[in-house]
Scaffold this active site. Sequence first.
Site, PDB file in Angstrom:
ATOM      1  N   TYR A  33       0.614  -1.090  -0.025  1.00 35.33           N
ATOM      2  CA  TYR A  33      -0.072  -0.044   0.041  1.00 35.33           C
ATOM      3  C   TYR A  33       0.872   1.223   0.002  1.00 35.33           C
ATOM      4  O   TYR A  33       2.046   1.031   0.293  1.00 35.33           O
ATOM      5  CB  TYR A  33      -0.803   0.004   1.096  1.00 35.33           C
ATOM      6  N   ARG A  52       7.391   4.761  -4.926  1.00 35.74           N
ATOM      7  CA  ARG A  52       7.407   4.041  -3.817  1.00 35.74           C
ATOM      8  C   ARG A  52       6.639   2.559  -3.717  1.00 35.74           C
ATOM      9  O   ARG A  52       6.892   1.551  -3.282  1.00 35.74           O
ATOM     10  CB  ARG A  52       7.335   4.217  -2.558  1.00 35.74           C
ATOM     11  N   ARG A 100      -7.480 -20.094  -0.350  1.00 33.19           N
ATOM     12  CA  ARG A 100      -6.349 -19.958   0.498  1.00 33.19           C
ATOM     13  C   ARG A 100      -5.476 -20.967  -0.167  1.00 33.19           C
ATOM     14  O   ARG A 100      -5.659 -22.128  -0.011  1.00 33.19           O
ATOM     15  CB  ARG A 100      -6.700 -20.040   1.753  1.00 33.19           C
ATOM     16  N   HIS A 102      -0.730 -21.081  -0.253  1.00 27.65           N
ATOM     17  CA  HIS A 102       0.376 -19.816  -0.266  1.00 27.65           C
ATOM     18  C   HIS A 102       1.005 -19.312  -1.507  1.00 27.65           C
ATOM     19  O   HIS A 102       1.327 -18.170  -1.621  1.00 27.65           O
ATOM     20  CB  HIS A 102       1.532 -20.672   0.744  1.00 27.65           C
ATOM     21  N   LYS A 143       6.239  -1.642   1.940  1.00 33.85           N
ATOM     22  CA  LYS A 143       5.327  -1.179   2.549  1.00 33.85           C
ATOM     23  C   LYS A 143       4.131  -2.180   2.582  1.00 33.85           C
ATOM     24  O   LYS A 143       3.313  -2.000   1.796  1.00 33.85           O
ATOM     25  CB  LYS A 143       4.811   0.275   2.131  1.00 33.85           C
ATOM     26  N   GLU A 175      12.699   2.827  14.192  1.00 36.04           N
ATOM     27  CA  GLU A 175      11.765   3.932  13.518  1.00 36.04           C
ATOM     28  C   GLU A 175      10.526   3.996  14.345  1.00 36.04           C
ATOM     29  O   GLU A 175      10.419   3.231  15.249  1.00 36.04           O
ATOM     30  CB  GLU A 175      11.031   3.915  12.057  1.00 36.04           C
ATOM     31  N   LEU A 199      11.417   1.747   6.978  1.00 37.01           N
ATOM     32  CA  LEU A 199      10.748   2.293   5.648  1.00 37.01           C
ATOM     33  C   LEU A 199      11.148   3.535   5.336  1.00 37.01           C
ATOM     34  O   LEU A 199      11.480   4.421   6.018  1.00 37.01           O
ATOM     35  CB  LEU A 199       9.134   2.542   5.967  1.00 37.01           C
TER      36      LEU A 199
HETATM   37  N1  PLP Z   1       7.625   4.092   8.929  1.00 42.24           N
HETATM   38  C1  PLP Z   1       6.671   3.345   9.042  1.00 42.24           C
HETATM   39  C2  PLP Z   1       6.591   2.059   9.542  1.00 42.24           C
HETATM   40  C3  PLP Z   1       5.276   3.950   8.422  1.00 42.24           C
HETATM   41  O1  PLP Z   1       4.212   3.312   8.530  1.00 42.24           O
HETATM   42  C4  PLP Z   1       5.510   5.213   7.855  1.00 42.24           C
HETATM   43  C5  PLP Z   1       4.103   6.028   7.503  1.00 42.24           C
HETATM   44  O2  PLP Z   1       3.182   5.343   7.233  1.00 42.24           O
HETATM   45  C6  PLP Z   1       6.546   5.923   7.748  1.00 42.24           C
HETATM   46  C7  PLP Z   1       7.858   5.169   8.355  1.00 42.24           C
HETATM   47  C8  PLP Z   1       6.745   7.226   7.252  1.00 42.24           C
HETATM   48  O3  PLP Z   1       6.346   7.183   5.948  1.00 42.24           O
HETATM   49  P1  PLP Z   1       5.956   8.510   5.097  1.00 42.24           P
HETATM   50  O4  PLP Z   1       6.804   9.577   5.350  1.00 42.24           O
HETATM   51  O5  PLP Z   1       6.321   7.957   3.759  1.00 42.24           O
HETATM   52  O6  PLP Z   1       4.616   8.665   5.317  1.00 42.24           O
END
Ligand code: PLP
Length: 281
Positions: A33, A52, A100, A102, A143, A175, A199
């Site tokens: 997403y 991304r 379902r 895998h 993501k 993070e 991320l």
């Molecule tokens: N890290 C994680 C785990 C996130 O879910 C998000 C945003 O959803 C971010 C970092 C920040 O990413 P962005 O600045 O692209 O929203």
Amino acid sequence: MEALGYYNGTWGPLDDMTVPMNDRGMYFGDGVYDAAMCVNRVIFALDEHIDRFFTSAGLLEIQPSGSKEDLKALLRDLIQKVDPGPLLVYWQWTRGTSRRDHTFPPGPPNLLITLKPLAVPDIYRKVRLITCEDTRFLHCNIKTLNLIPNVLAAQRAKERGCKEAVFHRGETVTEGAHSNVHILKGGGFITHPADNLILRGIARSHLLGACKKLGVPVEERPFTLGELFDADEIIVSSTSTLGISAEAVDGKPAGGKAPELLKKLQDEVWGEFRAATGWQA
Ligand code: PLP
């Protein structure tokens, strides 16, 4: 319409929309997403979010069902159908529909989009944080829909009256549960490298751009919990907050020691956002 849902070509009021039971997102969270902020019908940093999204899909071997331009055009079309206020624009592909199993099913991915109202952030507000062991897997650069540790951590933060949970692997800060976390120390900006443990946030990229423009030295390196508690400032960045700062971590006062540098960076990012979207407040 206040909030809109879209699924594979069908759209309507968000809360009335449904998805099939055999959508792969249901069984495995098998999808990717992205999400962006939309103000004055302008989706901020849309190209970066779309890039991304396609990168995430590629890493999960999900075959795109259209081009980047197709997806951008669809998002822009859908935002015309809802009330004009600020929105969170969210979109995901799951790996198609099948019973379902895998292994990968044949067929195209399912595209789901939601548009819902969002308050434009006050970048200058202070927030409180908790720390939380990072129990996630080693693909945090993708993501994906698999966000269970993030969900649990965000809930712990909420229960403690805090805005965000800061993940750490042992002593190393990675993070936030839904944000990137950075510190200011001695006039420099320190942030975890964009490897597989975090991320690569779009707001993080914009903060790095602001540092470059302002001549603020940057270190992309892991930093410790000790450095977090001892930081001059702590910055939490995401699409929906841009780059807010923290005043407390785990109930202890934190940051607040470099307000001028913090404000310079925030002014830069906020100015860029306002110039791109025409947001007046
Ligand atoms: N890290 C994680 C785990 C996130 O879910 C998000 C945003 O959803 C971010 C970092 C920040 O990413 P962005 O600045 O692209 O929203």
